[in-house]
Design a protein around this motif. Structure first.
Motif, PDB file in Angstrom:
ATOM      1  N   ALA A 186      54.865  29.167   6.015  1.00 27.76           N
ATOM      2  CA  ALA A 186      55.628  29.702   4.883  1.00 27.76           C
ATOM      3  C   ALA A 186      54.945  30.911   4.266  1.00 27.76           C
ATOM      4  N   GLY A 187      53.645  31.073   4.546  1.00 31.43           N
ATOM      5  CA  GLY A 187      52.910  32.226   4.038  1.00 31.43           C
ATOM      6  C   GLY A 187      53.186  33.505   4.792  1.00 31.43           C
ATOM      7  N   VAL A 188      53.987  33.420   5.839  1.00 34.19           N
ATOM      8  CA  VAL A 188      54.357  34.630   6.591  1.00 34.19           C
ATOM      9  C   VAL A 188      55.516  35.296   5.859  1.00 34.19           C
ATOM     10  N   GLY A 189      55.213  36.303   5.094  1.00 33.74           N
ATOM     11  CA  GLY A 189      56.243  37.040   4.360  1.00 33.74           C
ATOM     12  C   GLY A 189      56.421  38.410   4.984  1.00 33.74           C
ATOM     13  N   PHE A 190      57.597  38.955   4.936  1.00 35.05           N
ATOM     14  CA  PHE A 190      57.783  40.286   5.506  1.00 35.05           C
ATOM     15  C   PHE A 190      59.014  40.965   4.908  1.00 35.05           C
ATOM     16  N   THR A 191      60.188  40.658   5.438  1.00 39.59           N
ATOM     17  CA  THR A 191      61.384  41.437   5.104  1.00 39.59           C
ATOM     18  C   THR A 191      61.652  41.518   3.606  1.00 39.59           C
ATOM     19  N   VAL A 192      61.832  40.366   2.947  1.00 36.25           N
ATOM     20  CA  VAL A 192      62.166  40.373   1.523  1.00 36.25           C
ATOM     21  C   VAL A 192      60.960  40.807   0.689  1.00 36.25           C
ATOM     22  N   SER A 193      59.741  40.467   1.131  1.00 34.73           N
ATOM     23  CA  SER A 193      58.538  40.907   0.422  1.00 34.73           C
ATOM     24  C   SER A 193      58.443  42.428   0.410  1.00 34.73           C
ATOM     25  N   LEU A 194      58.717  43.064   1.553  1.00 37.94           N
ATOM     26  CA  LEU A 194      58.695  44.522   1.622  1.00 37.94           C
ATOM     27  C   LEU A 194      59.803  45.125   0.761  1.00 37.94           C
ATOM     28  N   LEU A 195      60.963  44.467   0.724  1.00 37.00           N
ATOM     29  CA  LEU A 195      62.061  44.949  -0.103  1.00 37.00           C
ATOM     30  C   LEU A 195      61.679  44.906  -1.585  1.00 37.00           C
ATOM     31  N   ILE A 196      61.118  43.791  -2.039  1.00 36.53           N
ATOM     32  CA  ILE A 196      60.725  43.679  -3.446  1.00 36.53           C
ATOM     33  C   ILE A 196      59.581  44.645  -3.757  1.00 36.53           C
ATOM     34  N   ASN A 197      58.673  44.846  -2.809  1.00 33.60           N
ATOM     35  CA  ASN A 197      57.598  45.822  -2.995  1.00 33.60           C
ATOM     36  C   ASN A 197      58.177  47.212  -3.260  1.00 33.60           C
ATOM     37  N   GLU A 198      59.214  47.563  -2.497  1.00 32.57           N
ATOM     38  CA  GLU A 198      59.857  48.871  -2.687  1.00 32.57           C
ATOM     39  C   GLU A 198      60.550  48.949  -4.040  1.00 32.57           C
ATOM     40  N   LEU A 199      61.208  47.867  -4.447  1.00 33.09           N
ATOM     41  CA  LEU A 199      61.897  47.851  -5.735  1.00 33.09           C
ATOM     42  C   LEU A 199      60.901  47.931  -6.895  1.00 33.09           C
ATOM     43  N   ALA A 200      59.745  47.278  -6.733  1.00 31.89           N
ATOM     44  CA  ALA A 200      58.759  47.250  -7.812  1.00 31.89           C
ATOM     45  C   ALA A 200      57.917  48.516  -7.877  1.00 31.89           C
ATOM     46  N   PHE A 201      57.530  49.051  -6.718  1.00 26.72           N
ATOM     47  CA  PHE A 201      56.554  50.135  -6.679  1.00 26.72           C
ATOM     48  C   PHE A 201      57.041  51.411  -6.011  1.00 26.72           C
ATOM     49  N   GLY A 202      58.298  51.453  -5.556  1.00 24.97           N
ATOM     50  CA  GLY A 202      58.783  52.624  -4.825  1.00 24.97           C
ATOM     51  C   GLY A 202      58.473  53.925  -5.549  1.00 24.97           C
ATOM     52  N   GLY A 203      57.829  54.857  -4.845  1.00 29.81           N
ATOM     53  CA  GLY A 203      57.504  56.155  -5.437  1.00 29.81           C
ATOM     54  C   GLY A 203      56.197  56.188  -6.194  1.00 29.81           C
ATOM     55  N   THR A 204      55.449  55.089  -6.222  1.00 33.33           N
ATOM     56  CA  THR A 204      54.160  55.055  -6.918  1.00 33.33           C
ATOM     57  C   THR A 204      53.032  54.843  -5.909  1.00 33.33           C
ATOM     58  N   GLU A 205      51.799  54.992  -6.371  1.00 34.20           N
ATOM     59  CA  GLU A 205      50.640  54.806  -5.499  1.00 34.20           C
ATOM     60  C   GLU A 205      50.509  53.361  -5.038  1.00 34.20           C
ATOM     61  N   ALA A 206      51.025  52.436  -5.825  1.00 32.90           N
ATOM     62  CA  ALA A 206      50.904  51.018  -5.482  1.00 32.90           C
ATOM     63  C   ALA A 206      51.793  50.632  -4.307  1.00 32.90           C
TER      64      ALA A 206
ATOM     65  N   ALA B 133      52.151  51.921  -1.195  1.00 35.30           N
ATOM     66  CA  ALA B 133      51.453  51.828   0.095  1.00 35.30           C
ATOM     67  C   ALA B 133      50.525  50.627   0.144  1.00 35.30           C
ATOM     68  N   MET B 134      49.827  50.365  -0.953  1.00 38.34           N
ATOM     69  CA  MET B 134      48.915  49.219  -0.983  1.00 38.34           C
ATOM     70  C   MET B 134      49.686  47.910  -0.900  1.00 38.34           C
ATOM     71  N   GLY B 135      50.840  47.856  -1.568  1.00 43.29           N
ATOM     72  CA  GLY B 135      51.664  46.656  -1.498  1.00 43.29           C
ATOM     73  C   GLY B 135      52.176  46.416  -0.093  1.00 43.29           C
ATOM     74  N   THR B 136      52.613  47.484   0.586  1.00 48.00           N
ATOM     75  CA  THR B 136      53.081  47.356   1.963  1.00 48.00           C
ATOM     76  C   THR B 136      51.960  46.881   2.872  1.00 48.00           C
ATOM     77  N   LEU B 137      50.788  47.506   2.745  1.00 47.64           N
ATOM     78  CA  LEU B 137      49.639  47.113   3.565  1.00 47.64           C
ATOM     79  C   LEU B 137      49.259  45.662   3.309  1.00 47.64           C
ATOM     80  N   ALA B 138      49.317  45.241   2.048  1.00 48.59           N
ATOM     81  CA  ALA B 138      48.950  43.864   1.691  1.00 48.59           C
ATOM     82  C   ALA B 138      49.929  42.860   2.296  1.00 48.59           C
ATOM     83  N   VAL B 139      51.230  43.182   2.292  1.00 48.50           N
ATOM     84  CA  VAL B 139      52.225  42.287   2.894  1.00 48.50           C
ATOM     85  C   VAL B 139      51.960  42.140   4.388  1.00 48.50           C
ATOM     86  N   LEU B 140      51.701  43.253   5.059  1.00 50.68           N
ATOM     87  CA  LEU B 140      51.430  43.218   6.494  1.00 50.68           C
ATOM     88  C   LEU B 140      50.151  42.430   6.792  1.00 50.68           C
ATOM     89  N   LEU B 141      49.103  42.670   6.010  1.00 49.49           N
ATOM     90  CA  LEU B 141      47.828  41.978   6.207  1.00 49.49           C
ATOM     91  C   LEU B 141      47.979  40.483   5.948  1.00 49.49           C
TER      92      LEU B 141
END
Length: 393
Positions: free
Chosen positions: A340-360, A362-370
């Motif tokens: 259940a700890g494998v997050g990807f599609t919706v996590s990346l979507l929420i990351n974009e909604l929360a941080f899209g256009g900010t410095e955070a 890229a870090m959020g995307t990298l963290a989801v992948l990691l």
């Protein structure tokens, strides 16, 4: 004496066939998703400028506010197909599946809620009082396609009942994420556009109730509903799940036969391609450990998800009439929790909604992948031990 409800109890033959088809589609989608994500990472780190140029290429009617970038079309448009499938699966589970029986449904619902609340709390702890606190929803979601791909490769010996529970858990998880997106990641509302979307959904529901068929009715109507909801300020993917929930179940088999492969084989991989391309140039492991966003996401998914899912399921078994099936072990449930700890599609979507256009971002995307990679590795190791237990080795 009150009846005891078995957790993960044996499922019916009809459900077995439906689940088998769903699991195969999700597994194939998960493999394609991984390929797309790897391709995006490779391209972004070889030539980020060309990757970014492609992602930001815009097209669409500007007068309708739909001159969107390819990345935005993937997130708002293609993911609506993914959420349409999720809506159908949720309705199937509520009407015919494991969520039909309230006593049995309480377990996966509670486990899913625990698996959302604990990761969100962990993220909030690391980001309290900071602008990045808005990303608390990122580690809440489980990617069913990614998780089932891991399960298909490394856990073929596990009982179908656990696979069914994972699918049910993810469906409830998706619903929770959809509500979070609709309520907490909507900046402003255009009520006129929202009224048009609601009216379109009413017509869609009436057509389904009358069992009207014909793509020439539904495709234009779906486009109007999607565009109106996009204009309303609510994330347009909500249109997908709403139409999925309104589907007549007697028509869903034929619809899923057409739409599910499009979702798993095209929509989700394309979204992953445009979301996973983050350049790691200039970043180090130290940056990850120093970033509250990365710590919140990684610990939320890798630690918080299993704790929330397994802990809540155990409490349900301990303090309610629910109990674990005799054929299974709590080690099986713990393994499921790690998946259940494998997050990807919706996590990346929420990351974009929360941080899209900010410095955070890229870090959020990298963290989801990691985090997803770490969780997948832990789950794979755990699955090997469970395979040995079931094979008697």
């Amino acid at each position: 004496m009150p009846k005891t409800s078995r957790l993960f109890s044996r499922i019916s033959k009809g459900q077995t066939r439906w689940l088998g088809a769903a699991l195969r589609n999700e597994t194939t989608g998960g493999i394609l998703l991984l390929v797309a994500a790897i391709a995006a990472l490779a391209w972004a780190n070889v030539d980020y400028d060309s990757y970014s140029t492609l992602k930001e290429f815009k097209f669409g009617p500007a007068e309708l506010h739909l001159d969107l970038s390819l990345g935005k079309w993937a997130a708002d448009g293609l993911l609506a197909i993914f959420f349409f499938v999720a809506g159908i699966e949720l309705k199937h589970e509520l009407v015919l599946g494991s969520l039909k029986d309230k006593a049995v449904a309480a377990v996966p619902i509670a486990a899913a809620l625990g698996g959302m609340i604990v990761p969100a709390t962990i993220f909030a702890f690391f980001n309290a009082g900071q602008p990045t606190a808005s990303g608390w929803g990122i580690p809440m979601a489980t990617d069913i396609a990614f998780a089932l791909a891991v399960l298909a490769v490394a856990g073929r010996s596990l009982p179908l009942e656990l696979r069914a529970f994972l699918l049910t858990l993810a469906v409830v998880d998706d619903l929770g994420a959809i509500l979070v997106i609709a309520i907490f990641y909507t900046a402003k509302l255009n009520f006129l556009a929202l009224a048009v979307a609601v009216g379109g959904l009413f017509i869609f529901g009436m057509l389904q109730k009358k069992r009207v068929t014909g793509w020439y009715f539904y495709l234009p109507l779906a486009a109007i509903i999607w565009a109106a909801l996009h204009e309303s300020g609510i994330h347009a993917t909500i249109a997908g799940v709403a139409m999925g929930m309104l589907m007549n179940l007697k028509q869903t088999d034929g619809v899923l036969h057409v739409v599910h492969p499009i979702s798993a084989g095209f929509a989700v991989p394309v979204f992953a391609f445009f979301s996973a391309g983050v350049s790691v140039a200039g970043m180090s492991i130290g940056d990850v450990f120093e970033s509250p966003v990365a710590l919140g996401v990684v610990l939320g998914l890798v630690v918080g998800k299993p704790l929330g899912v397994v802990g809540t399921a155990y409490l349900m078994a301990r303090f309610t009439r629910a109990s674990l099936s005799k054929e299974l072990s709590w080690w099986d449930v713990a393994t499921l929790g790690s998946l259940a700890g494998v997050g990807f599609t919706v996590s990346l979507l929420i990351n974009e909604l929360a941080f899209g256009g900010t410095e955070a971002d890229a870090m959020g995307t990298l963290a989801v992948l990691l985090a997803s990679t770490i969780a997948a590795i832990f789950a794979t190791i755990a699955l090997q031990f469970r395979k040995r237990a079931y094979s008697g080795v």
